[in-house]
Design a protein around this motif. Structure first.
Motif, PDB file in Angstrom:
ATOM      1  N   LYS A   1      -4.782   3.146   2.489  1.00  0.00           N
ATOM      2  CA  LYS A   1      -5.859   4.029   2.004  1.00  0.00           C
ATOM      3  C   LYS A   1      -6.500   3.438   0.745  1.00  0.00           C
ATOM      4  CE  LYS A   1      -4.040   8.336   3.853  1.00  0.00           C
ATOM      5  NZ  LYS A   1      -3.600   9.695   3.537  1.00  0.00           N
ATOM      6  N   ILE A   2      -5.698   2.783  -0.078  1.00  0.00           N
ATOM      7  CA  ILE A   2      -6.243   2.175  -1.310  1.00  0.00           C
ATOM      8  C   ILE A   2      -7.177   1.023  -0.944  1.00  0.00           C
ATOM      9  CG2 ILE A   2      -5.613   0.806  -3.349  1.00  0.00           C
ATOM     10  CD1 ILE A   2      -2.940   2.484  -3.375  1.00  0.00           C
ATOM     11  N   THR A   3      -6.720   0.156  -0.050  1.00  0.00           N
ATOM     12  CA  THR A   3      -7.533  -1.045   0.253  1.00  0.00           C
ATOM     13  C   THR A   3      -8.776  -0.687   1.060  1.00  0.00           C
ATOM     14  OG1 THR A   3      -6.086  -1.538   2.125  1.00  0.00           O
ATOM     15  CG2 THR A   3      -5.632  -2.679   0.051  1.00  0.00           C
ATOM     16  N   ALA A   4      -8.816   0.519   1.638  1.00  0.00           N
ATOM     17  CA  ALA A   4     -10.055   0.960   2.299  1.00  0.00           C
ATOM     18  C   ALA A   4     -11.196   1.048   1.275  1.00  0.00           C
ATOM     19  CB  ALA A   4      -9.838   2.305   2.973  1.00  0.00           C
ATOM     20  N   PHE A   5     -10.839   1.230   0.003  1.00  0.00           N
ATOM     21  CA  PHE A   5     -11.864   1.273  -1.060  1.00  0.00           C
ATOM     22  C   PHE A   5     -12.079  -0.101  -1.695  1.00  0.00           C
ATOM     23  CE2 PHE A   5     -10.156   5.667  -1.093  1.00  0.00           C
ATOM     24  CZ  PHE A   5     -11.340   6.346  -0.821  1.00  0.00           C
ATOM     25  N   LEU A   6     -11.303  -1.085  -1.283  1.00  0.00           N
ATOM     26  CA  LEU A   6     -11.372  -2.421  -1.895  1.00  0.00           C
ATOM     27  C   LEU A   6     -11.424  -3.480  -0.788  1.00  0.00           C
ATOM     28  CD1 LEU A   6      -8.606  -2.065  -4.665  1.00  0.00           C
ATOM     29  CD2 LEU A   6     -11.055  -2.367  -5.087  1.00  0.00           C
ATOM     30  N   PRO A   7     -12.598  -3.705  -0.219  1.00  0.00           N
ATOM     31  CA  PRO A   7     -12.676  -4.646   0.903  1.00  0.00           C
ATOM     32  C   PRO A   7     -12.090  -6.019   0.557  1.00  0.00           C
ATOM     33  CG  PRO A   7     -14.772  -3.516   0.583  1.00  0.00           C
ATOM     34  CD  PRO A   7     -13.900  -3.090  -0.541  1.00  0.00           C
ATOM     35  N   GLY A   8     -12.217  -6.444  -0.690  1.00  0.00           N
ATOM     36  CA  GLY A   8     -11.694  -7.758  -1.085  1.00  0.00           C
ATOM     37  C   GLY A   8     -10.177  -7.813  -1.109  1.00  0.00           C
ATOM     38  N   ALA A   9      -9.533  -6.658  -0.916  1.00  0.00           N
ATOM     39  CA  ALA A   9      -8.070  -6.614  -0.958  1.00  0.00           C
ATOM     40  C   ALA A   9      -7.499  -6.269   0.418  1.00  0.00           C
ATOM     41  CB  ALA A   9      -7.610  -5.575  -1.983  1.00  0.00           C
ATOM     42  N   HIS A  10      -8.309  -6.491   1.483  1.00  0.00           N
ATOM     43  CA  HIS A  10      -7.859  -6.031   2.811  1.00  0.00           C
ATOM     44  C   HIS A  10      -6.564  -6.737   3.240  1.00  0.00           C
ATOM     45  CE1 HIS A  10     -10.068  -9.706   3.773  1.00  0.00           C
ATOM     46  NE2 HIS A  10      -9.306  -9.773   4.852  1.00  0.00           N
ATOM     47  N   ALA A  11      -6.312  -7.935   2.675  1.00  0.00           N
ATOM     48  CA  ALA A  11      -5.099  -8.674   3.083  1.00  0.00           C
ATOM     49  C   ALA A  11      -3.883  -8.300   2.236  1.00  0.00           C
ATOM     50  CB  ALA A  11      -5.370 -10.171   2.966  1.00  0.00           C
ATOM     51  N   ALA A  12      -4.001  -7.252   1.435  1.00  0.00           N
ATOM     52  CA  ALA A  12      -2.885  -6.873   0.549  1.00  0.00           C
ATOM     53  C   ALA A  12      -1.626  -6.575   1.351  1.00  0.00           C
ATOM     54  CB  ALA A  12      -3.284  -5.639  -0.262  1.00  0.00           C
ATOM     55  N   THR A  13      -0.501  -7.029   0.838  1.00  0.00           N
ATOM     56  CA  THR A  13       0.777  -6.706   1.488  1.00  0.00           C
ATOM     57  C   THR A  13       1.634  -5.900   0.529  1.00  0.00           C
ATOM     58  OG1 THR A  13       1.666  -8.806   0.723  1.00  0.00           O
ATOM     59  CG2 THR A  13       0.833  -8.740   3.001  1.00  0.00           C
ATOM     60  N   LEU A  14       2.435  -5.023   1.110  1.00  0.00           N
ATOM     61  CA  LEU A  14       3.300  -4.169   0.301  1.00  0.00           C
ATOM     62  C   LEU A  14       4.420  -5.006  -0.305  1.00  0.00           C
ATOM     63  CD1 LEU A  14       3.838  -1.161  -0.454  1.00  0.00           C
ATOM     64  CD2 LEU A  14       5.420  -1.097   1.489  1.00  0.00           C
ATOM     65  N   ASP A  15       4.593  -4.883  -1.607  1.00  0.00           N
ATOM     66  CA  ASP A  15       5.702  -5.582  -2.255  1.00  0.00           C
ATOM     67  C   ASP A  15       6.909  -4.634  -2.393  1.00  0.00           C
ATOM     68  OD1 ASP A  15       6.482  -8.121  -3.777  1.00  0.00           O
ATOM     69  OD2 ASP A  15       7.008  -6.529  -5.197  1.00  0.00           O
ATOM     70  N   HIS A  16       6.673  -3.473  -2.967  1.00  0.00           N
ATOM     71  CA  HIS A  16       7.747  -2.483  -3.060  1.00  0.00           C
ATOM     72  C   HIS A  16       7.169  -1.094  -3.317  1.00  0.00           C
ATOM     73  CE1 HIS A  16       7.100  -3.598  -7.303  1.00  0.00           C
ATOM     74  NE2 HIS A  16       7.640  -2.445  -7.626  1.00  0.00           N
ATOM     75  N   VAL A  17       8.026  -0.103  -3.179  1.00  0.00           N
ATOM     76  CA  VAL A  17       7.618   1.292  -3.403  1.00  0.00           C
ATOM     77  C   VAL A  17       8.568   1.888  -4.433  1.00  0.00           C
ATOM     78  CG1 VAL A  17       7.310   3.564  -2.318  1.00  0.00           C
ATOM     79  CG2 VAL A  17       6.849   1.485  -1.008  1.00  0.00           C
ATOM     80  N   THR A  18       8.008   2.585  -5.408  1.00  0.00           N
ATOM     81  CA  THR A  18       8.868   3.249  -6.395  1.00  0.00           C
ATOM     82  C   THR A  18       8.782   4.763  -6.204  1.00  0.00           C
ATOM     83  OG1 THR A  18       7.031   3.090  -7.974  1.00  0.00           O
ATOM     84  CG2 THR A  18       8.793   1.460  -8.175  1.00  0.00           C
ATOM     85  N   LEU A  19       9.880   5.413  -6.489  1.00  0.00           N
ATOM     86  CA  LEU A  19       9.918   6.876  -6.453  1.00  0.00           C
ATOM     87  C   LEU A  19      10.466   7.332  -7.800  1.00  0.00           C
ATOM     88  CD1 LEU A  19       9.834   9.629  -4.996  1.00  0.00           C
ATOM     89  CD2 LEU A  19      12.090   9.103  -4.059  1.00  0.00           C
TER      90      LEU A  19
END
Ligand SMILES: Cc1cc2nc3c(=O)[nH]c(=O)nc-3n(C[C@H](O)[C@H](O)[C@H](O)COP(=O)(O)OP(=O)(O)OC[C@H]3O[C@@H](n4cnc5c(N)ncnc54)[C@H](O)[C@@H]3O)c2cc1C
Length: 403
Positions: free
Chosen positions: A318-336
């Motif tokens: 959902k974040i990269t939908a607003f950032l076309p230049g970041a479409h190839a972003a990969t998840l590194d980690h998730v914090t809770l």
């Protein structure tokens, strides 16, 4: 001329401690700070700078609590004017500390935009919070939005505002810088070491009992995040916090897209760290559905890695939908993380009723507030001078008698 320069020099030492009563006999006040998050680190640094003999206890690792898991947006967006003034003072404090300590703050401002009438009402309400301050927000047309942040693809804009005051920070780096600076002034961090009790005599604290042994002290500052209530309970004071979990997806580093903190449509918030990683969420709180019942009541982790990744990938998408230049972003980690959230949403700062040597500091927005809280705690403990701007935040508002 020489004398005037000397007096000016002393004033420049910002709340110099030479007049502090406890130091009059030449013995520095011994203060234990419990908690090595950003709030405890700022307090320890300010106290050590002021001349106290500070020993800080952290049971896990510096920044291991809410601090590490924080979105770390520095802002003054609250409706309450008094609380807003405290936050504004703290953001100003960060401007100074950034230069002094190299905090690497991204002063990129804040963008908030809406795609429909319902979301526009929230954007207007946010703008109203900053109206009348020296830092009002600015309304943006679609063209102005794109000129300001050309890498963002906002979609249809029904309303948009920009606040130039705001910044974002790496809270772990900032905590480390505070600890290092405190150390230069003699503060000692004992880690890992959990505080397990206080030895009191006639209502006065004599020592803190820790997993590393007993340490004699004159005062104790409890800045233990969500663990604060259990520590205060040992001194007979009941403080409840609201349970407030929140998760963040962190991407692998990418070429720079934006310096702003972004509140986008659909509950999506994001920022890009100085190292290029995107950090954000699509849900500030877990939705109130049965499967989330446990996480809404206690500090539990994701049940497994697949569910963790599922939440992270959904938010990142959902974040990269607003950032076309970041479409190839990969998840590194998730914090809770679990926000230390007082029941009324306001900070709890001051001496603990019935235990005058115990001082508590627990708050949401502790990343934003760390500088001003450190400064004020120094004034109150070392100079024994009440900071009037802290009056609404005293713990006694939660005393049984006050209720
Ligand atoms: C998802 C999320 C988003 C957030 N977003 C923002 C934001 O955008 N802006 C903002 O300003 N704030 C934000 N916050 C809130 C902010 O992160 C916290 O208010 C802040 O980090 C609190 O810092 P702290 O030092 O008080 O607590 P913590 O960071 O929790 O530190 C407390 C420390 O005390 C230690 N401890 C506990 N008990 C003991 C003991 N008995 N002995 C020794 N050590 C002990 C813990 O191990 C911990 O390291 C957010 C928080 C979360 C979770």
């Amino acid at each position: 001329m020489r004398r005037r320069q000397f007096v000016h020099g002393l004033a420049g030492l910002a709340a110099c401690t030479l007049t502090a009563p406890a130091l009059a006999k030449g013995k520095p006040m011994r203060i234990a700070v419990i908690g090595g998050g950003i709030v405890g680190a700022s307090i320890a640094m300010h106290l050590a700078e002021g001349g106290a003999a500070v020993v800080q206890f952290e049971k896990l690792a510096p920044a291991a609590g809410a601090t590490r898991n924080s979105f770390a947006w520095l802002n003054a967006f609250v409706a309450d004017r008094h609380y807003q003034a405290l936050r504004l003072a703290s953001v100003a404090g960060y401007r100074r500390l950034d230069e002094q300590l190299g905090l690497r703050i991204t002063w990129g401002g804040y963008l908030n935009w809406a795609r429909d009438a319902a979301e526009s009402a929230t954007v207007s309400a946010n703008a109203a919070q900053m109206a009348g301050t020296p830092f009002p927000t600015r309304s943006l047309s679609a063209a102005e939005f794109t000129a300001l942040d050309p890498h963002i693809e906002p979609g249809a804009i029904a309303a948009a505002i920009y606040s130039g005051l705001d910044g974002h920070i790496d809270p772990v780096h900032a905590t480390q810088r505070f600890l290092e600076h405190g150390h230069r002034h003699g503060a000692r961090l004992v880690c890992p070491a959990a505080v397990v009790g206080f030895r009191m005599q006639k209502g006065r604290v004599r020592s803190v009992q820790t997993s590393a042994g007993d340490v004699p002290v004159d005062r104790v500052v409890v800045a233990a995040g969500v663990d604060t209530p259990s520590l205060l309970a040992m001194a007979g004071f009941t403080l409840q916090l609201r349970h407030a979990p929140g998760f963040l997806a962190h991407s692998a580093p990418l070429p720079m897209q934006t310096r702003s903190v972004c509140d986008a449509p659909g509950g999506v918030s994001f920022k890009q760290m100085a190292d290029g990683s995107l950090v954000g969420t699509d849900s500030p709180d877990p939705p109130d559905i049965p499967v989330h019942a446990q996480i809404r009541q206690s500090t539990v982790d994701f049940p497994d890695d697949a569910i963790r990744a599922m939440h992270g990938n959904r938010a990142l998408g959902k974040i990269t939908a607003f950032l076309p230049g970041a479409h190839a972003a990969t998840l590194d980690h998730v914090t809770l993380g679990f926000r230390p959230m007082p029941m009324d949403g306001f900070p709890v700062v001051g001496r603990v009723p019935g235990a005058p040597d115990l001082y508590v500091v627990v708050t949401h927005s502790g990343v934003t507030l760390a500088p001003i809280l450190g400064q004020h705690v120094r004034t109150e403990l070392l100079h024994e001078r009440e900071v009037t701007s802290l009056a609404p935040y005293r713990p006694k508002r939660f005393s049984a008698a006050a209720g």
